[in-house]
Enzyme design. Structure first.
Site, short mmCIF file in Angstrom:
data_model
loop_
_atom_site.label_atom_id
_atom_site.label_comp_id
_atom_site.label_asym_id
_atom_site.label_seq_id
_atom_site.Cartn_x
_atom_site.Cartn_y
_atom_site.Cartn_z
N PRO A 136 0.95 -1.17 -0.02
CG PRO A 136 -0.66 -1.48 1.84
CD PRO A 136 0.69 -2.12 1.22
CE1 TYR A 137 3.34 6.97 -1.94
CE2 TYR A 137 1.13 7.88 -2.29
CZ TYR A 137 2.41 8.27 -2.28
OH TYR A 137 3.20 9.38 -2.19
#
Lengths: 67, 67, 67, 67, 67, 67
Positions: free
Chosen positions: D2-3
Site C-alpha cells: 500500500p501507499y
C-alpha cells in the site's frame, strides 16, 4: 497530455538526472501509448528521508543502519 | 468537503495570489456543485522549475531560452 | 502548464458541471497567475462515498443520517 | 504494497511524531487489510500555512485570528 | 522505494501496454538513480475523457472535433 | 484539516474495512499531532491489479504466480 509524478527520497538528485527522468518518462509515454511529447508533463517530488517511511520506519533510520 | 490541489512552478507566487487561488477554487466548487465552502480544502504545491518537465525538458531550460 | 486536481464525492456530477469546473479552474489560473490556458490540465476524481471519510466516518453513513 | 500519503500543515512536526505516523499507518494497513508492513510506503507532506486553504482563506490568516 | 504515478485518459490502454509502462518506469528509475526495482511502485490512473480537461475544455469535446 | 490518501489494490476491501481505515487514520492524526477529527479527510483509492506495478511487473501477474 499525460501527467507523470515521480516521488523519490531527497538524496542528491542532480539536475542532469532530473533531465534524464523527464526525457525518459516522456519517451516512455510516447513509445508505449503514442502520447504527444509536447503536452506530457512530469513532476518530480524529492521527499526528505524524515518524511518517507517504509516497513514502519523512517528512511533516515534505515540509512543510519546502512540499509 | 472537496479537496483541490493546484500545482504550479515556483516562480514568485505571492501570498495575495495564493489567497486569490484559494478563494477562487472554493467559490468555484460552491457555485458549480453546491459544495460547502467551510469544508473545502485547497492545497497549493509550488514545484521548482528543475523538477517540472514538459515536452521532455525541464522548465528551467525552457526559461533560459525565453519560452 | 499548471496541473489542477479536483476530488469530490461521486454523487451525480453532470458533464455540464465538469465542463464548468474545467473552464473555471483554467480561468482562475490564467487570471491570478497569468498561466497559459492552452497547457493547463484539470483532472476531476469522483470518489465513491464508501471511499471518502470525514470526521472518522464514511460519507455514506453521513448521507444516511441526512448530513 | 500500500501507499499512504499524509498531508498536514508545516507547523513543527517532530521526527518522533513522523516516526509515530509512519508506524501507525503501517500497523493500520496490516491490522485491517493484512497488508505486508515490509512493502508499505508512507509519505508525509508538510505544507506551508500560506499554501493550505480552508473555508476560502489561507491557514496563515486563520492562525493570526487564533483559529 | 520510488513511487511513480502515471495518469492518462481512459481510451483503451491494453494490459500489455500497462505492463510496458510499469517495466519502463521501473527501468528508468533504476538506470538514472540506481533505485532498487524490487521496491519501485508504479500506479496507473485511467481517467475518463469527461473528467480530464485541457485548454479549458473536456477531452471528450476535443475528441469529437477530431483533436 | 489533514488530508490522508490510502491507495491499495482492488481486491475485495469491504465497507467495514473502509470504515476501520477511516476511523484509524483519523485517530492516528488526532493522537500524534492533536489534529481535529471533525475536519480530517481520508480518501481511499482502490486500484485495479492490472494498474499497479511493483518490481517491474503487474500485481495481476504476481497473483497468478501466488505471490
Amino acid at each position: 497530455m499525460p501527467y507523470v509524478n515521480i516521488k523519490v527520497t531527497n538524496e542528491g538528485v542532480t539536475k542532469e538526472q532530473k533531465q534524464a527522468l523527464v526525457a525518459g518518462a516522456t519517451e516512455l509515454l510516447s513509445r508505449v501509448l503514442g502520447k504527444n511529447p509536447a503536452t506530457t508533463i512530469v513532476v518530480i517530488d524529492e521527499v526528505e528521508t524524515d518524511n518517507w517511511g517504509i516497513a514502519g520506519e523512517l528512511v533516515t533510520e534505515r540509512r543510519l543502519r546502512g540499509a
